[in-house]
Design an enzyme around this catalytic site. Structure first.
Site: not given
Length: 342
Positions: A26, A28
């Site tokens: 991922d 963010d």
């Protein structure tokens, strides 16, 4: 799908970048926050890549194109090609293309990432409900997305046009804190229309399928900061996961996690890719990790010992998750977490 219920974080005698061929990372809250690299991310990813691990960046944020994301990562010191980036815009575009005619018009409520992904699937992005769209797609459009765009989606949906969403993350990390995500915007349209979108992003299967198709991963490790997207997505895809504590998940949320939100491994940040993971073992009616022992009483967790705070957190996870499986609910975890600094 039937899966074994996880009652403790697992250990690994190998460094994770050796045990798995591909990290599905991922962005963010894991690699950066508010556009700035998170501490230890750049050097940890470089070392993992040098050790032979393929790095793929999997994001529910549909605002930017893979090319823009790769450019940003490269500027941060993480050399990345567009082919290494998988977005929820790509996943939702594939989903739409499988259900509407080729060349169909799709009303876009979001950013350029959605428009590019739709064109790649032979679909035509449009801006108005009066353009006779065959679908509406909604993705994160950034903080400046005009309110009128939600109204445009509502007009089309009220006319019977099917509605799709790239993802439903309620929040998104920023340099100033936690901000509303696409899920908050989806709620606006849901409340106004009473409709339900088809959703492509993590934790749902379309995103996992898109990721595997684009990376060819055989032994993937999902790396994320969110229990309800990254970790649940790994659970749904039946692959292992590493939770890093650099984003939205805190210790209390981790201890209270239901089975589908329990990661395989827990670490402070991306340095966890470069090491093995300690074993959590049963001991004295509780669970031991490193110098810590955790037990679950009738109403609270008990923590004894000392050592690395993360080892204490792992032991607490085992005690809390096991207690939840035995029907002990709503344990008071505050004192134990405070002792560890979480």
């Amino acid at each position: 799908m039937s899966q074994k219920v996880r009652t403790r974080p697992e250990g690994s005698g190998q460094a994770l970048n050796e045990a798995y061929d591909t990290a599905l990372l991922d962005l963010d809250g894991v690699v950066y926050a508010g556009g700035l690299a998170i501490a230890h991310a750049v050097e940890s990813l470089a070392r993992a890549r040098e050790g032979g691990m393929h790095l793929a960046y999997v994001t529910n944020n549909a605002l930017r194109t893979p090319e823009k994301v790769a450019e940003h990562l490269t500027e941060l010191g993480i050399p990345t090609g567009a082919e290494d980036v998988i977005t929820s815009a790509q996943a939702v575009a594939r989903l739409i293309s499988e259900q509407v005619p080729h060349g169909g018009r799709v009303l876009v409520i979001g950013g350029e990432g959605l428009r590019v992904a739709l064109r790649e699937r032979g679909l035509e992005p449009v801006e108005s409900a009066e353009d006779e769209p065959v679908a509406v797609v909604q993705g994160y459009g950034g903080p400046e997305l005009p309110w009128g765009r939600f109204a445009e989606a509502c007009y089309a949906i009220a006319g019977g046009v099917p509605w799709y969403a790239s993802n439903t993350d309620l929040t998104i990390p920023s340099a100033r804190g936690i901000a509303p995500g696409n899920g908050a915007a989806v709620e606006v349209v849901r409340i106004a229309t009473g409709a339900e979108p088809q959703v492509a992003g993590k934790p749902l299967p379309p995103m996992h399928r898109e990721t595997i198709l684009r990376t060819g991963a055989e032994r993937p490790l999902v790396v994320g900061d969110r229990l309800d997207t990254d970790i649940e997505g790994a659970f749904n895809g039946e692959v292992d996961s590493l939770l890093v504590l650099t984003g939205v998940t805190d210790g209390a949320q981790l201890l209270a996690a239901p089975p589908q939100h329990r990661p395989t491994y827990v670490d402070a940040d991306l340095r966890g890719l470069l090491t093995g993971q300690p074993e959590v073992s049963e001991a004295d009616g509780g669970f031991r990790c490193g110098g810590w022992t955790a037990t679950a009483g009738a109403e609270r967790l008990q923590l004894d010992g000392d050592g690395e705070a993360l080892d204490g957190l792992r032991a607490l996870c085992a005690a809390a998750w096991t207690a939840a499986g035995e029907g002990v609910c709503e344990l008071d975890t505050g004192k134990a977490l405070a002792r560890l600094g979480f």
